[in-house]
Write a protein that holds these residues in place. Structure first.
Motif, short mmCIF file in Angstrom:
data_model
loop_
_atom_site.label_atom_id
_atom_site.label_comp_id
_atom_site.label_asym_id
_atom_site.label_seq_id
_atom_site.Cartn_x
_atom_site.Cartn_y
_atom_site.Cartn_z
N VAL A 333 0.85 -1.18 0.00
CA VAL A 333 0.00 0.00 0.00
C VAL A 333 0.89 1.24 0.00
O VAL A 333 1.84 1.34 0.78
N PRO A 334 0.64 2.20 -0.88
CA PRO A 334 1.50 3.39 -0.98
C PRO A 334 1.26 4.36 0.17
O PRO A 334 0.57 5.38 0.03
N ALA A 335 1.80 4.05 1.32
CA ALA A 335 1.67 4.90 2.49
C ALA A 335 2.71 6.01 2.44
O ALA A 335 3.64 5.99 1.62
N LEU A 336 2.58 6.98 3.33
CA LEU A 336 3.55 8.05 3.42
C LEU A 336 4.92 7.49 3.82
O LEU A 336 5.02 6.57 4.64
N TRP A 337 5.95 8.03 3.24
CA TRP A 337 7.35 7.72 3.57
C TRP A 337 7.74 6.28 3.24
O TRP A 337 8.62 5.71 3.86
N THR A 338 7.08 5.65 2.25
CA THR A 338 7.42 4.26 1.91
C THR A 338 7.93 4.12 0.48
O THR A 338 8.02 2.99 0.00
N GLY A 339 8.21 5.20 -0.21
CA GLY A 339 8.88 5.11 -1.49
C GLY A 339 7.96 4.96 -2.68
O GLY A 339 6.73 4.90 -2.55
N PRO A 340 8.55 4.84 -3.88
CA PRO A 340 7.77 4.76 -5.13
C PRO A 340 7.21 3.37 -5.36
O PRO A 340 7.61 2.40 -4.73
N ARG A 341 6.24 3.28 -6.29
CA ARG A 341 5.64 2.03 -6.70
C ARG A 341 5.71 1.92 -8.23
O ARG A 341 6.03 2.89 -8.92
N ASP A 342 5.37 0.75 -8.75
CA ASP A 342 5.37 0.52 -10.19
C ASP A 342 4.03 0.87 -10.83
O ASP A 342 3.78 0.50 -11.97
N ALA A 344 0.64 3.99 -10.93
CA ALA A 344 0.28 5.37 -10.61
C ALA A 344 -0.44 5.40 -9.26
O ALA A 344 -1.33 4.58 -9.00
N TYR A 345 -0.06 6.34 -8.40
CA TYR A 345 -0.64 6.37 -7.07
C TYR A 345 -0.46 7.76 -6.45
O TYR A 345 0.37 8.55 -6.90
N SER A 346 -1.23 8.02 -5.44
CA SER A 346 -1.03 9.14 -4.53
C SER A 346 -0.92 8.54 -3.14
O SER A 346 -1.75 7.71 -2.75
#
Length: 370
Positions: A333-342, A344-346
């Motif tokens: 899950v793209p949480a705060l302070w956990t870096g980029p993902r492959d 598109a996300y916010s």
């Protein structure tokens, strides 16, 4: 051609046995090419099956990744052993290709419908008859170990939800403890996650398929939770070094050691002794905004954000790069302070529950960062 068939069959059988032993039996974090390749292929196939490409769709699709890897491992081992015994039977007899593989399948799965009268092949038939059930039995015995580790992990991740929100975030842990007056429980939290981090480092490096098993809830993830606890400990040590509990140092050490153990098992490159001022992706502006938020919640900072930043940077440099890479590969899950993902996300900010206390007892709500 028969001697070539024998050589290829022998090499294939040895490779299958070695893969089974290193994955299911050897109690050490050895690199498993089979698990890694299945993870790489199935992850991409499941990504194609995620309509829309947003996180919710990806999470639903990736839920199947861990079970499919397990099924793929079993199918690959049984298929490899079947091919190996078919090649060996063809090399050591006058059987045709179809009869060789028919007898190999009959022996491996103990069906017994294709038996021969050639005594010199009996040893191969017996070995094939033992291989199939042994591989299946080892895989079945492997599942309780996996799910026991998974259960221990997810219990702590679920307990973290009330302290860190969903998805978890380090500064939110500190803010919530001071908002509700439970800051003395932080040492207990750090102690629990020190033990969990050591457990994860041992189990997830020995059985890397565990990395692919997701939490029951889409906004929970063990990696995100671990990063949140490490960030909370690093922030507390850097902002309030005199009042921070000693368990904060211990959980950071256990956390980055566990991440490095997993990285070694996956052959991920990392710096074993990074300089305290080596670059990190988190910016000072993000850190300063989080410091403002936790101070508004009542956190008693002993240093300003500018003074604390080099200390926080020095802690985080030990785990950020590995944690970010594992989050990317796991589609966490793209949480705060956990870096980029492959995809598109916010970044998702943790939702703070509504304060239901009487108005006169309710403190002013601190700002959130997102």
């Amino acid at each position: 051609m028969r001697w070539i068939s024998g050589v290829v069959g022998t090499v294939l059988l040895v490779a299958v046995i070695a893969s089974v032993l290193r994955t299911l039996v050897v109690p050490r974090g050895l690199y498993s090419a089979l698990v890694y390749r299945l993870w790489w292929i199935l992850r991409r196939l499941l990504r194609l099956a995620a309509p829309g490409g947003d996180y919710q769709a990806i999470d639903r699709a990736q839920t199947w990744l861990g079970p499919l890897i397990l099924m793929g491992m079993l199918a690959t081992w049984l298929g490899g052993a079947f091919a190996a015994f078919g090649l060996l039977l063809h090399a050591l007899s006058t059987l045709t290709w179809s009869d060789s593989f028919r007898e190999a399948g009959s022996s491996m799965f103990t069906l017994g419908f294709a038996s021969g009268t050639r005594p010199h092949l009996s040893a191969l038939d017996f070995l094939a008859a033992a291989t199939g059930p042994v591989v299946i039995a080892l895989q079945i015995a492997y599942l309780p170990t996996l799910y026991a580790s998974y259960n221990r992990r997810e219990v702590e991740v679920t307990l973290l939800q009330s302290r860190a929100g969903e998805p978890s975030w380090g500064p939110e842990i500190l803010a919530r403890q001071w908002l509700v007056g439970t800051e003395t429980a932080l040492s207990v939290l750090y102690r629990a996650w020190e033990r969990l981090a050591s457990d994860i480092g041992e189990s997830h490096s020995t059985y890397p398929v565990l990395i692919a098993f997701r939490s029951p809830r889409p906004y929970r993830h063990w990696l995100v939770g671990l990063i949140a606890v490490l960030d909370a400990a690093a922030m507390q040590l850097s902002l309030a070094p005199r009042s921070a509990p000693p368990e904060a140092r211990l959980v950071i050490r256990a956390g980055f050691t566990a991440l490095r153990d997993i990285a070694r098992s996956l052959r991920l490159p990392f710096d074993v002794d990074p300089e305290p001022d080596a670059p990190i992706q988190l910016t000072f502006e993000e850190f300063a905004a989080a410091v403002e938020m936790v101070e508004a919640a009542g956190f008693p900072a002993e240093r300003t954000a500018r003074e604390a930043w080099p200390h926080f940077h020095g802690w985080r440099v030990n785990y950020e790069a590995i944690a970010f890479e594992l989050c990317r590969r796991s589609d966490a899950v793209p949480a705060l302070w956990t870096g980029p993902r492959d995809f598109a996300y916010s970044p998702f900010s943790p939702e703070r529950p509504v304060d239901r206390r009487p108005a006169e007892d309710r403190p002013e709500s601190p700002p959130t960062v997102g």
